[in-house]
Design a protein around this motif. Sequence first.
Motif, PDB file in Angstrom:
ATOM      1  N   LEU A  56       7.557   2.863 -13.973  1.00  0.00           N
ATOM      2  CA  LEU A  56       7.374   1.820 -14.974  1.00  0.00           C
ATOM      3  C   LEU A  56       8.815   1.043 -15.076  1.00  0.00           C
ATOM      4  N   THR A  57       9.684   1.589 -14.702  1.00  0.00           N
ATOM      5  CA  THR A  57      11.172   0.947 -14.870  1.00  0.00           C
ATOM      6  C   THR A  57      11.359  -0.091 -13.790  1.00  0.00           C
ATOM      7  N   SER A  58      10.627   0.275 -12.680  1.00  0.00           N
ATOM      8  CA  SER A  58      10.749  -0.776 -11.377  1.00  0.00           C
ATOM      9  C   SER A  58       9.837  -1.677 -11.791  1.00  0.00           C
ATOM     10  N   LEU A  59       8.811  -1.495 -12.189  1.00  0.00           N
ATOM     11  CA  LEU A  59       7.868  -2.557 -12.781  1.00  0.00           C
ATOM     12  C   LEU A  59       8.596  -3.676 -13.602  1.00  0.00           C
ATOM     13  N   ALA A  60       9.113  -3.023 -14.586  1.00  0.00           N
ATOM     14  CA  ALA A  60       9.852  -3.561 -15.681  1.00  0.00           C
ATOM     15  C   ALA A  60      10.951  -4.750 -15.336  1.00  0.00           C
ATOM     16  N   GLN A  61      11.433  -4.441 -14.135  1.00  0.00           N
ATOM     17  CA  GLN A  61      12.300  -5.083 -13.487  1.00  0.00           C
ATOM     18  C   GLN A  61      11.834  -6.481 -13.381  1.00  0.00           C
ATOM     19  N   GLY A  62      10.453  -6.742 -13.076  1.00  0.00           N
ATOM     20  CA  GLY A  62       9.795  -7.987 -12.854  1.00  0.00           C
ATOM     21  C   GLY A  62       9.743  -8.834 -14.221  1.00  0.00           C
ATOM     22  N   LEU A  63      10.217  -8.216 -15.260  1.00  0.00           N
ATOM     23  CA  LEU A  63       9.835  -9.087 -16.646  1.00  0.00           C
ATOM     24  C   LEU A  63      11.388  -9.730 -16.964  1.00  0.00           C
ATOM     25  N   ASP A  64      10.949 -10.923 -17.684  1.00  0.00           N
ATOM     26  CA  ASP A  64      12.049 -11.542 -18.145  1.00  0.00           C
ATOM     27  C   ASP A  64      12.556 -10.934 -19.487  1.00  0.00           C
ATOM     28  N   GLU A  65      13.736 -11.194 -20.273  1.00  0.00           N
ATOM     29  CA  GLU A  65      14.031 -10.517 -21.372  1.00  0.00           C
ATOM     30  C   GLU A  65      13.196 -10.738 -22.464  1.00  0.00           C
ATOM     31  N   ASP A  66      12.428 -11.784 -22.713  1.00  0.00           N
ATOM     32  CA  ASP A  66      11.619 -12.144 -23.788  1.00  0.00           C
ATOM     33  C   ASP A  66      10.481 -11.040 -23.480  1.00  0.00           C
ATOM     34  N   GLU A  67       9.883 -10.880 -22.478  1.00  0.00           N
ATOM     35  CA  GLU A  67       8.661 -10.316 -22.159  1.00  0.00           C
ATOM     36  C   GLU A  67       9.183  -8.766 -22.437  1.00  0.00           C
ATOM     37  N   TRP A  68      10.421  -8.380 -21.887  1.00  0.00           N
ATOM     38  CA  TRP A  68      10.958  -6.806 -22.072  1.00  0.00           C
ATOM     39  C   TRP A  68      10.771  -6.495 -23.651  1.00  0.00           C
ATOM     40  N   ALA A  69      11.540  -7.490 -24.403  1.00  0.00           N
ATOM     41  CA  ALA A  69      11.704  -7.370 -25.975  1.00  0.00           C
ATOM     42  C   ALA A  69      10.141  -7.155 -26.585  1.00  0.00           C
ATOM     43  N   LYS A  70       9.273  -8.209 -26.070  1.00  0.00           N
ATOM     44  CA  LYS A  70       7.859  -7.812 -26.543  1.00  0.00           C
ATOM     45  C   LYS A  70       7.183  -6.612 -26.104  1.00  0.00           C
ATOM     46  N   LEU A  71       7.447  -6.124 -24.924  1.00  0.00           N
ATOM     47  CA  LEU A  71       6.888  -4.986 -24.547  1.00  0.00           C
ATOM     48  C   LEU A  71       7.735  -3.677 -25.258  1.00  0.00           C
ATOM     49  N   ARG A  72       8.864  -3.690 -25.500  1.00  0.00           N
ATOM     50  CA  ARG A  72       9.352  -2.674 -26.520  1.00  0.00           C
ATOM     51  C   ARG A  72       8.819  -2.694 -27.873  1.00  0.00           C
ATOM     52  N   GLU A  73       8.566  -3.978 -28.331  1.00  0.00           N
ATOM     53  CA  GLU A  73       7.981  -3.780 -29.718  1.00  0.00           C
ATOM     54  C   GLU A  73       6.688  -3.322 -29.666  1.00  0.00           C
ATOM     55  N   ALA A  74       5.868  -3.579 -28.759  1.00  0.00           N
ATOM     56  CA  ALA A  74       4.560  -3.222 -28.619  1.00  0.00           C
ATOM     57  C   ALA A  74       4.242  -1.672 -28.400  1.00  0.00           C
ATOM     58  N   ALA A  75       5.285  -0.881 -27.644  1.00  0.00           N
ATOM     59  CA  ALA A  75       5.265   0.348 -27.446  1.00  0.00           C
ATOM     60  C   ALA A  75       4.661   1.169 -28.605  1.00  0.00           C
ATOM     61  N   PRO A  76       5.376   1.151 -29.654  1.00  0.00           N
ATOM     62  CA  PRO A  76       4.876   1.808 -30.849  1.00  0.00           C
ATOM     63  C   PRO A  76       3.287   1.671 -31.344  1.00  0.00           C
ATOM     64  N   VAL A  77       2.895   0.376 -30.946  1.00  0.00           N
ATOM     65  CA  VAL A  77       1.587   0.134 -31.568  1.00  0.00           C
ATOM     66  C   VAL A  77       0.540   0.627 -30.500  1.00  0.00           C
ATOM     67  N   LEU A  78       0.979   0.512 -29.244  1.00  0.00           N
ATOM     68  CA  LEU A  78      -0.118   1.080 -28.170  1.00  0.00           C
ATOM     69  C   LEU A  78       0.026   2.554 -28.152  1.00  0.00           C
ATOM     70  N   GLU A  79       1.315   3.190 -28.551  1.00  0.00           N
ATOM     71  CA  GLU A  79       1.039   4.656 -28.874  1.00  0.00           C
ATOM     72  C   GLU A  79       0.367   5.047 -30.046  1.00  0.00           C
ATOM     73  N   LYS A  80       0.357   4.389 -31.231  1.00  0.00           N
ATOM     74  CA  LYS A  80      -0.639   4.761 -32.252  1.00  0.00           C
ATOM     75  C   LYS A  80      -2.115   4.476 -31.884  1.00  0.00           C
ATOM     76  N   LEU A  81      -2.201   3.352 -31.168  1.00  0.00           N
ATOM     77  CA  LEU A  81      -3.620   2.967 -30.729  1.00  0.00           C
ATOM     78  C   LEU A  81      -4.221   4.186 -29.673  1.00  0.00           C
ATOM     79  N   ALA A  82      -3.283   4.659 -28.767  1.00  0.00           N
ATOM     80  CA  ALA A  82      -3.818   5.623 -27.955  1.00  0.00           C
ATOM     81  C   ALA A  82      -4.232   6.882 -28.757  1.00  0.00           C
ATOM     82  N   HIS A  83      -3.642   7.318 -29.965  1.00  0.00           N
ATOM     83  CA  HIS A  83      -4.015   8.682 -30.834  1.00  0.00           C
ATOM     84  C   HIS A  83      -4.991   8.116 -31.942  1.00  0.00           C
ATOM     85  N   LEU A  84      -5.485   7.018 -31.863  1.00  0.00           N
ATOM     86  CA  LEU A  84      -6.452   7.040 -33.166  1.00  0.00           C
ATOM     87  C   LEU A  84      -7.719   7.643 -32.738  1.00  0.00           C
TER      88      LEU A  84
END
Length: 145
Positions: A117-145
């Motif tokens: 995943l880290t190697s894939l994230a190298q293809g993101l720009d800083e704004d995309e990476w920031a959005k992904l970091r913010e989305a991670a807890p939401v995706l985690e919650k969604l996965a456990h609902l």
Amino acid sequence: MSVQTDGDDEAAVNALRSAVMRLSRRLKHQRVDESLSPTEMSVLGTLARCGTATPGELARKEHVQPPSMTRIVALLESKGLVSLEPHPEDRRQKVVKQTERAEAMLEESRRKRNAFLTSLAQGLDEDEWAKLREAAPVLEKLAHL
């Protein structure tokens, strides 16, 4: 809470589903032990998160029938990845506990998948990476609902 969706939301849900499924398939190819099925890996992951559990509890958490979980646990036990121990309160039951071998294998699997995943994230720009970091807890919650 009920979420009402419009056309834009439906498109977003469709894109999310497609992306999650594609990414999941790619991550599944980053396995450490090819002899384990995805279900067996999932059971070991559940044990890592939750600690010991009865086969019935594991079946509920993994959304499989109890007889299927009994077979999965037997396979994992034969591979030295779990052990069955007496239940602390109900002598008629057993609890499943992962072994040190399973812990080491899961750690190696996490390391390999995180590196992917880290190697894939190298293809993101800083704004995309920031959005992904913010989305991670939401995706985690969604996965456990």
